[in-house]
Structure formats: structure tokens, C-alpha cells
Design a protein around this motif. Structure first.
Motif: not given
Length: 512
Positions: A251, A296, A305
Motif C-alpha cells: 500500500l 484506495f 493509506v
């Protein structure tokens, strides 16, 4: 077999020039960068050369097995393969990774509790910990008749109705609007003394697909509904969208991909006429309020994130953080008893149930979970499958390579050649995968291209082989056959392949 799709995609410089007008338009409307500022002209040329899709499938490319650059984990393959720290992380930062890991696994409890640093759960929730959904940091699954749907949930939302609401979405102030009673997602669990919102029900209808060589494959078409609603029916305008938890690896590297390099692949009006019209998700950063590129979530609704983590704390567990300070989570004004329940805020510890540095540490952990090294990258069957993957046009959306920014805050992610096999853009995937739910700029037919790294270890890590946003596909072949819309051409090319070629392509995917 024709090499035309591969040759077309190899001309990356021409593609960048073609999309320059689009990128400039995005920049003027949303203030997104259209050119890398972290590299010299010499390095820019190096990056362009090394990220150009290969046309040589006789051997593995240089560094290909290390698909996350120097961060790649080379540990033995086990069920913990997604839980290793980035290989190049400085020793002095390993403590933060381990603390973040402990908080990721932490089981939250209801308030009031004697364990005051751990209370505040819910009052309505889907899971008691991050690890409950991301078992072994891996992919979630549908319940399949079992008692728990912990790693799968239903998002609830309606489209904008008024001019003011449409303006709010157009300016990225909101991504959609919640159900007036049940909020942004269905919480199927609740603290003692409070009724859960209801349960998700899934039924499947089997449909037979005949491939070009006569082989048949059964696909299951799901139908979702809410049963035993505790607070009345859903609003008629509310759509329900099932989502399984995504794997946690790589990520931080995804966040480190330059925005300009992702925008270079966008072509919302299909200017090149190839039938692929990916567009970027434009969102608000939860902390700064500034415009950012969504990267995301299944519809790219979060820019970082940290945003993704704060959203999960708030909606999945019902825990407040400095970024999402509402201690009652997704409780709505219609759920009065929920709003009257005690919270876990302890003023001596902070203003939220998870005060600093909890979110910082969980974010650091999530950013530094290593991508495992490739397996059998140089084997003939894998290389054959790679060639077919490229030639059938799969890399139009599943872009093989990027080089991360040189000026990243976390040096472990700086200037790494990575192989996520995604363009991180929104694509119309056809009516078969449509959920009818608008999320920001993503329509009810559009999804972010998911990265493919680690996909071949799903069974090992997560104990199942369910794929796509709702786990309907029981293997990779089914997942490919569900592709429609912009991916229909590539899907049909796969369907028309001889059986041995289809098997080779699957072998390539399993090596990732």
C-alpha cells in the motif's frame, strides 16, 4: 498470434503525449500535477525506458522477480507471506511496524470497560479489529453459508438528488449520500443492549458460459438483500454494494506512485479508440481537505493509506480517531439509542477513542507490509502466459510497472521499480459487475483496477480462492470471465484461447 496489442502499448511516449491534453484539463479543474517534479530529465528518460512494456517474452525481465523493488519480501511462502515488513526498512523503524501490527490485531471492547485504552467499540460495528477483516493481512471472502460475514460488508448510498448535492459531488466534497436510517454501511453487529442493524443475505444463480473450444464454465450471479432490518426498511433510493476486504500488501508503494504517472494512462473519452477509457478518481484528502487522486478502495474513494485506515476505524469498528473524531461511528440521527450509548473517549488519554499515535502506527504498519517475491517468473509456462496476458490486451488496464517518487517521506518506498499490474484508474466493467452505486466520480458500473501482485498466494494466505469485489468468482478463470464493458474485448480474447493457452495465462497470474 498477433502482437498488435503489445506493440500499441509499448509506445508509452506517444501515449503520454496523447493524454497530455486530458491531464492538463484535470490539473486545471482539480489542481493535480501532470508532470513529475522529483526527477532530473535524465532520470525521467530512465523511468520511461524501464517502465515501457516488454516485447521480449523469452526470459524474465531484469528485477521482475522482485516485484516491489527493494521492499520485496523473500521469506519462504507460508500463510504469513503478506505479514512481513518491507525488506529495506531501517532497523530503528521496525519497532513502529511491530507496534502498528499489535494495534492492527487489537480487539476493541464496548464501553464502559475496565480496559479503558481498549473500549469504544461501535456502538454499531462490523468487526472488532482490523485483522478480523484482513485475516493474515489478506483478502476477505463471502460467508459461503457460514455464520460470519466479518470480512465482507454492504455499503449503503444513494446518488445526488438536488443541484446542491450534485455540486458537492462534482467538487469532490462528498462521494455520495448515506441511507437516512442506516448510514454509510450495514453494521451487522452491535454492543450489548443495542440491536444490530440487520444481516446481509446472498443468493446465487448459476450461469453456464461456453468457451471458444467448447469447454463450459459455471459462473454464479449473486443477489444481495438486507434481512431482519432492526430500524425499518432502507430508503427506496438506497443502493447496496457488497465489498470484501482487500489484501494489505504494497500500500505504501501505491501511495508513492507519482500522480502524473497514473494520469498519463487516463483516457476518459477514449481518444486513442482502443475501447479503454480509464478515468482518475478525484477525492478530498481527509486531513488537509485538498484535492487528491483516489487510489484506495474498490472505487478509489480514498487518497492515502491513512484515509483508508481512518475510514475503516470509523465505519467498520466504530472507533474515533483524530481524522474521524465522531465516537459514535456510523450511528445516524434516526438511531437514537445508538447515539445515547457511552463512548470510549478517555480525556486523560486524548480526545478520541484511538488518540495519537494509534492511527499513525496502524498507518505505518499498513504502508510497510511487504509484497512477496515472484515465484517461477522465468519458467517457460509462466513466460508463455505473460506473453498471452500482454497480447490479449490485459495490460491496457493492468499496467505492469511504475517507478515510485524519489522524494517520498518514507525512504523505504523511494525510487523503487514496482510491478503492481494496475493503472489505479476507474473503468466501466459492464452490467454484470455493476452495483448501481455512485462513489464520487465512479458510476455504478465503474471500479478501480485492482493490483494483481500477490494474487497467486490468495489460497495460501487467506485459505480461499474467491475473487472480485464481492468474492463471486471461485477462481481466476471465473474472475476473468466476469469482465465486461471496457474489458470485454480482453475477456473475449481469453475465452477464445485454446485450453493450454488459458492455462498458461492462469499460471502467469499465479506467479504474481
Amino acid at each position: 498470434m498477433s502482437h498488435a496489442p503489445a506493440r500499441r502499448l509499448i509506445a508509452s511516449a506517444a501515449l503520454c503525449a496523447m493524454f497530455a491534453g486530458f491531464s492538463a484539463g484535470i490539473a486545471s479543474g482539480f489542481d493535480l500535477p501532470t508532470k513529475r517534479t522529483d526527477l532530473s530529465e535524465t532520470d525521467l528518460k530512465r523511468v520511461a525506458d524501464i517502465t515501457r512494456p516488454t516485447a521480449d517474452f523469452s526470459k524474465a525481465e531484469q528485477y521482475e522477480a522482485m516485484q516491489a523493488g527493494a521492499t520485496t519480501s523473500i521469506d519462504s511462502v507460508t500463510e504469513d507471506s503478506f505479514s512481513h515488513v518491507s525488506a529495506n526498512i531501517p532497523f530503528e523503524e521496525e519497532q513502529n511496524f511491530k507496534l502498528g501490527n499489535a494495534l492492527f490485531r487489537k480487539l476493541w471492547v464496548s464501553s464502559p470497560s475496565s480496559t479503558q485504552a481498549s473500549d469504544g467499540l461501535g456502538p454499531l460495528f462490523n468487526a472488532r479489529s482490523c485483522m478480523s477483516c484482513h485475516v493474515n493481512d489478506g483478502r476477505g471472502r463471502p460467508p459461503e453459508g457460514g455464520p460470519s460475514a466479518t470480512s465482507m460488508l454492504l455499503r449503503l448510498a444513494r446518488e445526488a438528488k438536488t443541484p446542491e448535492e450534485k455540486k458537492a459531488i462534482a467538487e469532490a466534497d462528498v462521494v455520495n449520500f448515506p441511507d437516512p436510517i442506516y448510514g454509510h454501511q450495514l453494521q451487522d453487529l452491535a454492543v450489548p443492549g443495542l440491536a444490530a442493524e440487520g444481516k446481509m443475505a446472498i443468493s446465487y444463480r448459476e450461469e453456464t458460459v461456453t468457451l471458444g473450444d467448447g469447454e463450459t464454465v459455471s459462473l454464479r450471479r449473486p443477489r444481495y438483500s438486507l434481512v431482519d432490518p432492526a430500524y425499518g426498511p432502507l430508503d427506496p433510493a438506497t443502493t447496496i454494494s457488497p465489498r470484501v476486504a482487500s489484501a494489505m500488501i504494497g500500500l505504501g508503494l501505491i501511495e508513492a506512485i507519482p500522480t502524473a504517472d497514473i494520469l498519463a494512462h487516463a483516457d476518459p473519452d477514449d481518444a486513442d479508440g482502443d475501447g479503454i477509457s480509464g478515468k482518475p478518481a478525484v477525492v478530498r484528502d481527509h486531513r488537509s481537505g485538498g484535492i487528491a487522486l483516489g487510489r484506495f478502495g474498490w472505487k478509489a474513494q480514498n487518497a492515502s493509506v491513512r484515509d483508508q485506515s481512518a475510514d475503516a476505524f470509523a465505519n467498520d469498528i466504530g472507533i474515533s480517531t483524530p481524522d474521524r473524531p465522531d465516537a459514535h461511528g456510523d450511528c445516524t440521527v434516526a438511531e437514537e439509542k445508538c447515539l445515547d450509548m457511552p463512548t470510549g473517549v478517555q480525556k486523560r488519554l486524548g480526545e478520541e477513542e484511538a488518540p495519537d499515535p494509534i492511527l499513525d502506527l496502524v498507518t505505518f504498519y499498513s504502508e510497510n507490509l511487504a509484497v512477496p517475491a515472484r515465484r517461477k517468473a522465468s519458467f517457460p509456462q509462466t513466460l508463455r502466459g505473460k506473453r498471452i496476458f500482454y497480447e490479449t490486451g490485459c495490460i491496457s488496464c493492468h499496467v505492469p510497472k511504475f517507478v515510485t517518487r524519489r522524494d517520498t517521506a518514507d525512504k523505504a518506498q523511494s525510487f523503487q521499480l514496482i510491478w503492481p499490474y494496475s493503472d489505479f484508474l476507474l473503468h466501466d466493467m459492464g452490467e454484470g459487475l455493476a452495483d448501481g452505486q455512485q462513489v464520487g466520480l465512479a458510476s455504478g458500473r465503474e471500479w478501480r483496477t485492482p493490483p494483481l501482485w500477490g494474487i497467486g498466494l490468495t489460497l495460501t494466505v487467506s485459505g480461499h480462492s474467491f475473487f472480485l469485489h464481492d468474492g463471486r468468482a471461485r477462481d481466476l478463470t471465473e474472475a476473468i470471465l466476469w469482465h465486461g464493458g471496457e474489458a470485454e474485448k480482453a475477456r473475449n480474447a481469453f475465452s477464445s484461447l485454446p485450453k493450454d493457452d488459458r492455462a498458461a495465462l492462469i499460471t502467469f497470474l499465479e506467479s504474481l
